[in-house]
Design a protein around this motif. Sequence first.
Motif: not given
Length: 359
Positions: A67-70, A90-98, A100-101, A104-108
């Motif tokens: 999580e520290l990396l994300y 991201v886009n109004g939704h609070i994600h559980e983890t960094f 996941e966020a 959601a930005l499409g970076l994974l």
Amino acid sequence: MFTTRPYKKTKLEAWFDANQTFPNARNYSYSEFPNKFTWHPRPGIWKERKRGDVIGRLSEVHSSSGELLYLHMLLLRKKGSRSFEDLKTVNGHIHETFKEAYAALGLLQNDNQWHEAIAENSHTSLPPQLRAIFVNILAYSPISDPLRLWEANWQYEDLKNYVLAEIEKLFNDIGKSLKDYATMPFPSEVYFSNAVNRLLQEETSYDKEELKILHEKNHGMLNPEQKNVYDSIIQNIYNKVGGVFFVYGSGGCEGKIVLHVASYGITVVLLPGGRTAYSRFHIPLKLYQDSTAGIRHGTDIAELIQQTDLIIWDEAPIQHRHAFESVDRSLRDIMSAIDKRRAKKPFGGITVVFGGDYR
């Protein structure tokens, strides 16, 4: 009676506050923030920068830090966040983890986090550390395209196969291999052989024409005293008589090998092919009166030294004399394998030029 100290916010928490206080602050990510704001540690707040430019950067985070990396990756990208929850939104939704966020930005989807991890560490990490990071990413992380990660981040074409060989050795230490990744290139067996001296190849792969032009330019700028020193040193090299010189200076050969070292790490980055004296000659960290450098017969560094004509040792005045003595003993031993008489010559008969400023 015990008293408690008032809680001071971290730089990150104060960044959240600054984004609420200064509308202009929301235009910058956390890593960009020092460009326009200055940190005041006693009150624990950020204030708008009035003058000067500063390049900000985050501390490195290992690729296996979870999580520290994300969190680190989000701080490089997201601007104007006002809380940890805001970072994960991201886009109004609070994600559980960094993570996941970040996803959601499409970076994974294209392994961007691993490319960014290597790029971020490349500013301060040494090549062995970067190779270890690469191995950890492949071995312990879900990566979709190992070849793309490799092709985008390896440097220096001439050393490509040597780097691959070193990476394969690291994989072997954990019971894995580059062959486990179908798209990754695999170096020829010759790059694992002791017959290929990487150190010797590095010191003989410079652009001689470019160096010749630079030499002629600088040689023409020598004053009579400097030229006298230069001629004396060059004469000793070509006549192979050895010798020890000290050149006092303020501030800071065709087909022949010159090893350039410095006593201080920061200076090394200014020297073409430079190394610290400790790393080049394997000087022990704890020095005694009878210490010797850790150079063994039959090794790559021993072969390199046996073919060396000149050693330039910068910032010599700040080095302890036991370091010079340990290198002297080792070089006498190594060079005696070529000629027994060289065991009695300072530094095994290799010409050595010390430089530095006693001020």
